[in-house]
Enzyme design. Sequence first.
Site, PDB file in Angstrom:
ATOM      1  N   GLU A  81     138.288  41.632  48.217  1.00 53.34           N
ATOM      2  CA  GLU A  81     138.766  42.549  49.254  1.00 53.34           C
ATOM      3  C   GLU A  81     138.212  43.967  49.056  1.00 53.34           C
ATOM      4  O   GLU A  81     137.883  44.639  50.020  1.00 53.34           O
ATOM      5  CB  GLU A  81     140.301  42.579  49.213  1.00 53.34           C
ATOM      6  CG  GLU A  81     140.939  43.091  50.482  1.00 53.34           C
ATOM      7  CD  GLU A  81     142.448  42.863  50.462  1.00 53.34           C
ATOM      8  OE1 GLU A  81     142.874  41.708  50.252  1.00 53.34           O
ATOM      9  OE2 GLU A  81     143.185  43.845  50.643  1.00 53.34           O
ATOM     10  N   ASP A  82     138.111  44.409  47.809  1.00 58.38           N
ATOM     11  CA  ASP A  82     137.829  45.830  47.563  1.00 58.38           C
ATOM     12  C   ASP A  82     136.474  46.150  46.933  1.00 58.38           C
ATOM     13  O   ASP A  82     136.159  47.317  46.731  1.00 58.38           O
ATOM     14  CB  ASP A  82     138.922  46.429  46.659  1.00 58.38           C
ATOM     15  CG  ASP A  82     140.282  46.421  47.341  1.00 58.38           C
ATOM     16  OD1 ASP A  82     140.306  46.368  48.582  1.00 58.38           O
ATOM     17  OD2 ASP A  82     141.301  46.453  46.646  1.00 58.38           O
TER      18      ASP A  82
END
Length: 562
Positions: A81-82
Amino acid sequence: MSKALDITIRDVLYEARRNNKNIDKNKIFKAYTFAAEKHKNQKRKSGESYIIHPLHVAYILASWGLDTQTICAALLHDVVEDTNATYEDIEKNFDEEVASLVEGVTKLSNLFKTVEEKKTKNYKKMFIAMEKDIRVIILKLADRLHNVMTLKYLRRDRQIAIAKETLELYAPIANKLGMNDLKKDLEDGAFKYLYPRDYRIINEELKEKIKENKNKIEETKKEIEIELRRQRVWSIVKIETKNLYGIFNKAIEKNIKNIEEIKDLFSIKIVTRSKSDCYRVLGIINTIYSLIPGSFKDYIAIPKNNMYQAIHEILIGKSGVMFETRICTYIMNNVARYGITSYFSYVMNNLNKKRNLDFKENLSGIRDSLELENPKEFLETLKQELLGDEIYVFTPKGDIKVLPKDSNAIDFAYIIHGKLGNHIKSCKINNKEMPIITKLKNGDIVEIITDKEKINIQEEWLEEVKTAKAKKEILKILKKNKQYPKQEKEIEIIANDRENLALEITNVFKENKINIESLEASVNGKKAKIKIVIEIKAKDNIKNILNEILEIKDVIGAKIDL
Ligand code: MN
């Protein structure tokens, strides 16, 4: 619960091995170095380096005894996600299992039109992944616990949003999975930020109450210990207080203004070795103290839906202090605290499959909500399934079914079997014929009366039913009916009249599950003319049916006005 001070990978490895002997330390260490490298330039809102967060999540899971794969996934849970890492990177460096656990907790990155749509899509994705692998939701719960514990660094609007979601979604899921300690930690952590004023007041009042009653409760505890020892019952006796959010909830629910009125503020937990010892303890303490009428609950005989087992009752101690007792065995106590994860840490090698399945069964309401397409309807039903109170009702044979509060006989029928719901005609509640939309109460005995020939579903039922299962099944039928609207058709049959002719003809329709609306016959000499009005759906193969009729002996002709 994770440690307050910063945690290192060595702490994670130590805790993991302590609670689960099959841990692969090298693999976990590799996951740590991979994640630390990917997150190296990122900081959390607290100013700490980002890797602190996955380390905490991994530590929480290690303390619950989770396996190597889940702890690796915890360390890697935010890299997709990051950071620039992909699913394939994780699969290549670790394995498919770890990659799909990470994938299960990764949010969708698409833009959605509404907040509801975004929520719905993300929840559904997570629950579908959970369906395949229950460890996904356990990982998500650990992630949420650490996020709740570090809420103070976030902006006020984020605090509120996360706290709200925690109380509405994650704490109830923890409850469904029997993870009581976690549920309380999530609740109190979120409560503090969602209703800061109430939190402060209750916290103060509880401290005050504890100070006031500490000695009396301690004395009572000692009294119990002495008596149990004298009677040679092995036990561990502990004092516990209700969690703050639990107090808040009860105060609202029962419209309580003063903390004094809460009768189970203090509980004395008595943990024994066996079930029969629990009942011995019950006999012993009931001889010493007076019971508050109506407070006795035997969850050993009838466990809660989430496997919780204990005997509860509220007693008055010798010094006038009111307290709740909870009597259980140490295995029950373990399940009550750690729920589904107690099976990871204690019987990892021969995981009790049946019990594990029982927990999954407990999430069936979530499973059924997944099929509701309208985001608002989905979120509302999900909330109802997770937060609503439960009632216990019985089949005529005495089997217990657990339903959300305010459920009716339609819900009950669908919980037993989809077909039963589809064909429900009427019902008897406690042996008395009642409307099927009557709200059921605890202890009701419900008998469903069906009409096997007919599906009789009405759109208005959607407003009446409470379970996701009933909603799902009713929508399915309504949709089908819309796709295949019913039509009335008239068939005219000419035949040589004889005995049983009409019966043979109507049997053809019956076998093809077609309703006959009316039948009219006229005989003219030897010839019979039969007019039948039937109800057909587009999917019915009317040609075949006509052919079947023509095959009947003495039938001369048959036609339908198409
Ligand atoms: Mn996270």
